[in-house]
Design a protein around this motif. Structure first.
Motif, mmCIF file in Angstrom:
data_model
loop_
_atom_site.group_PDB
_atom_site.id
_atom_site.type_symbol
_atom_site.label_atom_id
_atom_site.label_comp_id
_atom_site.label_asym_id
_atom_site.label_seq_id
_atom_site.Cartn_x
_atom_site.Cartn_y
_atom_site.Cartn_z
ATOM 1 N N GLY A 1 43.113 2.180 36.155
ATOM 2 C CA GLY A 1 43.139 3.355 35.296
ATOM 3 C C GLY A 1 43.779 3.082 33.946
ATOM 4 O O GLY A 1 43.393 3.666 32.941
ATOM 5 N N ASN A 2 44.781 2.184 33.928
ATOM 6 C CA ASN A 2 45.438 1.860 32.661
ATOM 7 C C ASN A 2 44.491 1.163 31.700
ATOM 8 O O ASN A 2 44.506 1.438 30.508
ATOM 9 N N LYS B 1 41.241 1.456 31.661
ATOM 10 C CA LYS B 1 40.259 2.448 31.232
ATOM 11 C C LYS B 1 40.850 3.336 30.135
ATOM 12 O O LYS B 1 40.182 3.609 29.132
ATOM 13 N N ASP B 2 42.090 3.758 30.311
ATOM 14 C CA ASP B 2 42.748 4.590 29.302
ATOM 15 C C ASP B 2 42.950 3.827 27.998
ATOM 16 O O ASP B 2 42.794 4.401 26.913
ATOM 17 N N ILE C 1 39.624 3.682 26.268
ATOM 18 C CA ILE C 1 39.344 5.000 25.696
ATOM 19 C C ILE C 1 40.127 5.193 24.398
ATOM 20 O O ILE C 1 39.604 5.700 23.404
ATOM 21 N N GLY C 2 41.372 4.755 24.381
ATOM 22 C CA GLY C 2 42.196 4.858 23.177
ATOM 23 C C GLY C 2 41.659 4.021 22.029
ATOM 24 O O GLY C 2 41.645 4.465 20.882
ATOM 25 N N LEU D 1 48.082 12.899 21.156
ATOM 26 C CA LEU D 1 48.127 12.209 22.447
ATOM 27 C C LEU D 1 49.556 12.066 22.958
ATOM 28 O O LEU D 1 49.799 12.183 24.163
ATOM 29 N N LYS E 1 49.894 11.314 26.952
ATOM 30 C CA LYS E 1 48.837 10.326 27.184
ATOM 31 C C LYS E 1 49.239 9.030 26.470
ATOM 32 O O LYS E 1 48.623 8.605 25.500
ATOM 33 N N ILE F 1 46.637 5.956 26.278
ATOM 34 C CA ILE F 1 45.561 6.202 25.314
ATOM 35 C C ILE F 1 46.118 6.091 23.894
ATOM 36 O O ILE F 1 45.457 5.548 23.005
#
Length: 91
Positions: free
Chosen positions: A2-3, A5-6, A9-10, A65, A70, A73
């Protein structure tokens, strides 16, 4: 997983933010459209300055963010800023 992916995304958010910032700058502060403005600024040798001005929008994204907790991100947005900085130095 997940890290990562984030973070991606960022990075994408930071690059999109810089492009949108350049678009806004060229549309509202010049007499040219986006495509014509980019080609003209490249001919004049000041496209890197326009990209830098466009990246100011990333500051707003970054602080939003951070307020929403977040952090990963937001790190991606900062990484995108480093990539944009390297791009402007190379150009």
């Amino acid at each position: 997983m997940g890290n990562k992916k984030d973070l991606i995304i960022g990075i994408l958010l930071g690059i999109i933010g810089a492009v949108v910032g350049c678009f806004i700058f060229l549309q509202f502060f010049t007499d040219y459209g986006f495509i014509d403005g980019v080609t003209l600024m490249k001919k004049r040798g000041i496209l890197n300055k326009v990209i830098t001005l466009g990246a100011i929008l990333n500051l707003i994204i970054f602080f939003i963010l951070l307020q929403k907790n977040k952090d990963i991100i937001a790190k991606g947005v900062v990484l995108a800023m480093f990539l944009i900085t390297i791009l402007t130095l190379v150009m």
